[in-house]
Design a protein around this motif. Sequence first.
Motif, PDB file in Angstrom:
ATOM      1  N   TRP A  67       8.205 -10.603  16.822  1.00  0.00           N
ATOM      2  CA  TRP A  67       7.311 -10.262  15.818  1.00  0.00           C
ATOM      3  C   TRP A  67       7.661  -8.641  15.347  1.00  0.00           C
ATOM      4  O   TRP A  67       7.754  -8.315  14.597  1.00  0.00           O
ATOM      5  N   MET A  68       7.892  -8.101  16.495  1.00  0.00           N
ATOM      6  CA  MET A  68       8.190  -6.558  16.587  1.00  0.00           C
ATOM      7  C   MET A  68       9.498  -6.504  15.638  1.00  0.00           C
ATOM      8  O   MET A  68       9.325  -5.514  14.681  1.00  0.00           O
ATOM      9  N   ARG A  69      10.462  -6.998  16.094  1.00  0.00           N
ATOM     10  CA  ARG A  69      11.757  -6.868  15.252  1.00  0.00           C
ATOM     11  C   ARG A  69      11.455  -7.354  13.801  1.00  0.00           C
ATOM     12  O   ARG A  69      11.912  -6.685  13.003  1.00  0.00           O
ATOM     13  N   SER A  70      10.866  -8.433  13.659  1.00  0.00           N
ATOM     14  CA  SER A  70      10.627  -8.957  12.180  1.00  0.00           C
ATOM     15  C   SER A  70       9.806  -7.921  11.435  1.00  0.00           C
ATOM     16  O   SER A  70      10.098  -7.736  10.209  1.00  0.00           O
ATOM     17  N   GLU A  71       9.033  -7.262  11.960  1.00  0.00           N
ATOM     18  CA  GLU A  71       8.134  -6.125  11.149  1.00  0.00           C
ATOM     19  C   GLU A  71       8.979  -5.068  10.926  1.00  0.00           C
ATOM     20  O   GLU A  71       8.756  -4.662  10.045  1.00  0.00           O
ATOM     21  N   ARG A  72       9.723  -4.805  12.047  1.00  0.00           N
ATOM     22  CA  ARG A  72      10.731  -3.577  11.655  1.00  0.00           C
ATOM     23  C   ARG A  72      11.707  -3.876  10.387  1.00  0.00           C
ATOM     24  O   ARG A  72      11.750  -2.914   9.677  1.00  0.00           O
ATOM     25  N   THR A  73      12.023  -5.106  10.535  1.00  0.00           N
ATOM     26  CA  THR A  73      13.209  -5.483   9.465  1.00  0.00           C
ATOM     27  C   THR A  73      12.233  -5.528   8.320  1.00  0.00           C
ATOM     28  O   THR A  73      12.883  -5.099   6.993  1.00  0.00           O
ATOM     29  N   ILE A 125      11.581  -3.083   2.695  1.00  0.00           N
ATOM     30  CA  ILE A 125      10.427  -2.800   1.876  1.00  0.00           C
ATOM     31  C   ILE A 125      10.678  -1.380   1.167  1.00  0.00           C
ATOM     32  O   ILE A 125      10.746  -1.115   0.025  1.00  0.00           O
ATOM     33  N   HIS A 126      11.235  -0.433   2.227  1.00  0.00           N
ATOM     34  CA  HIS A 126      11.457   0.985   1.915  1.00  0.00           C
ATOM     35  C   HIS A 126      12.880   1.064   1.128  1.00  0.00           C
ATOM     36  O   HIS A 126      12.920   1.700   0.160  1.00  0.00           O
ATOM     37  N   PRO A 140       0.787  -1.137   0.121  1.00  0.00           N
ATOM     38  CA  PRO A 140      -0.100   0.023  -0.095  1.00  0.00           C
ATOM     39  C   PRO A 140       0.944   1.313  -0.129  1.00  0.00           C
ATOM     40  O   PRO A 140       0.422   2.208  -0.738  1.00  0.00           O
ATOM     41  N   ASP A 141       1.909   1.255   0.709  1.00  0.00           N
ATOM     42  CA  ASP A 141       2.633   2.730   0.803  1.00  0.00           C
ATOM     43  C   ASP A 141       3.434   2.889  -0.471  1.00  0.00           C
ATOM     44  O   ASP A 141       3.502   4.093  -0.970  1.00  0.00           O
ATOM     45  N   THR A 142       4.302   1.884  -0.870  1.00  0.00           N
ATOM     46  CA  THR A 142       5.335   2.299  -1.871  1.00  0.00           C
ATOM     47  C   THR A 142       4.893   1.670  -3.369  1.00  0.00           C
ATOM     48  O   THR A 142       5.296   2.046  -4.187  1.00  0.00           O
ATOM     49  N   LYS A 143       3.821   0.965  -3.119  1.00  0.00           N
ATOM     50  CA  LYS A 143       2.991   0.450  -4.454  1.00  0.00           C
ATOM     51  C   LYS A 143       4.017  -0.476  -5.216  1.00  0.00           C
ATOM     52  O   LYS A 143       3.869  -0.838  -6.374  1.00  0.00           O
ATOM     53  N   ARG A 144       4.963  -1.145  -4.296  1.00  0.00           N
ATOM     54  CA  ARG A 144       5.864  -2.053  -5.075  1.00  0.00           C
ATOM     55  C   ARG A 144       4.950  -3.344  -4.857  1.00  0.00           C
ATOM     56  O   ARG A 144       4.303  -3.522  -3.926  1.00  0.00           O
ATOM     57  N   LEU A 145       5.666  -4.556  -5.712  1.00  0.00           N
ATOM     58  CA  LEU A 145       4.940  -5.631  -5.530  1.00  0.00           C
ATOM     59  C   LEU A 145       5.663  -6.559  -4.538  1.00  0.00           C
ATOM     60  O   LEU A 145       6.828  -6.605  -4.610  1.00  0.00           O
ATOM     61  N   LEU A 146       5.049  -7.301  -3.738  1.00  0.00           N
ATOM     62  CA  LEU A 146       5.346  -8.386  -2.668  1.00  0.00           C
ATOM     63  C   LEU A 146       4.865  -9.541  -3.144  1.00  0.00           C
ATOM     64  O   LEU A 146       3.587 -10.021  -3.592  1.00  0.00           O
ATOM     65  N   LYS A 147       5.652 -10.661  -2.821  1.00  0.00           N
ATOM     66  CA  LYS A 147       4.775 -11.923  -3.056  1.00  0.00           C
ATOM     67  C   LYS A 147       5.429 -13.039  -2.022  1.00  0.00           C
ATOM     68  O   LYS A 147       6.567 -12.669  -1.459  1.00  0.00           O
TER      69      LYS A 147
END
Length: 346
Positions: A302-308, A313-314, A181-188
């Motif tokens: 989970w918090m660390r994984s989300e941050r990574t 992504i950015h 949603p933020d970058t509009k890049r594709l994730l898979k």
Amino acid sequence: MNPGIYLNLPGADYRAIPALSNSGIGDLLVSPLTYWHRHINPLPPRNEGTDATIFGDAVHCRLLTPDLFPMLYATALRKEDYPTALVTMDDLRTFCEVNGLKVSAKKKDDLVERIKMAGFSPTIWDDEVSRHAFDNQGKTFLCADEIAALDEISEIVEGDETLAETLSGGYPEVSIVIEEPDTKRLLKCRQDYVKTERTVDVKTLTIPRKKSFEDAYRNALLYEDYLRQGAFYTLVRRVAAMQLAAGEIKVHGDADPAWVDGFSRCLNPRFEFLFIESSAPFNRELVEITEYDLGAQQNLYWMRSERTIHEAIHRYDECWSRFGELPWSPPVERKRLHDSDIPQIS
């Protein structure tokens, strides 16, 4: 390829999708150039699997898509099953000598042709190998011990009520592609087994000597980045569910409407790893990882994984914007090393 949820997508087609995956995040964390080299490079390195990864893939196939297993795998020939076969040059010369044929020759093929021209039809190992390869073109060969291990693993899973339920009622090898949603890049991501309320990922483990099975899978969760994988897969699945409910994407393939509806409604899917030891006695454990522990406390892992994931992504977006398809490598700059750069001594 357009964003969507794909059933029965061939693995090669999935790997060709130009999108950021969990394994791609791992490469990006090494360096942007490493990611470019392995995923964008027009001449990417060959990725030849190790014995462990080949067996792990076979376990996936046997458990998740058993109907495909005989089409993708075959038992390798064993010389001991052909005790009278002529294998070496000396074997062929001895056969010729015993049967009154000329024994001198520069190549094995010359002796084989001489034997056949004389009307003899012994078992010749090279012929058996060629015939077996022709009959099983495109298949991966596993030794008899590996096939026996797969049989036992399959029996264990099918015979365990919890594991059998875990791997039923959903779809295997579900490929999900979303627009972030933020970058509009594709994730898979390609999720091993997807039920309406949970995703299950199958991992095979080789247990180091004198290490407990519990220590082995906990170390794998940390050092093989499986914790990040679970968080990433959950993120992609949540976004896909919202986009599916909004009609922005669709399911490609013959999916049960009830499964599609359940998938779109589940915004907090569970994520479980099924760990299986790759050799006897085939220890196994079903481990759920969660964003929140009992109560409202977010798990640190989970918090660390989300941050990574967020940072990756950015960084991915920045590299695409800056370099495009050119090598992702900025000009080299001189750097001065500080104590804080070496955590072990700071």
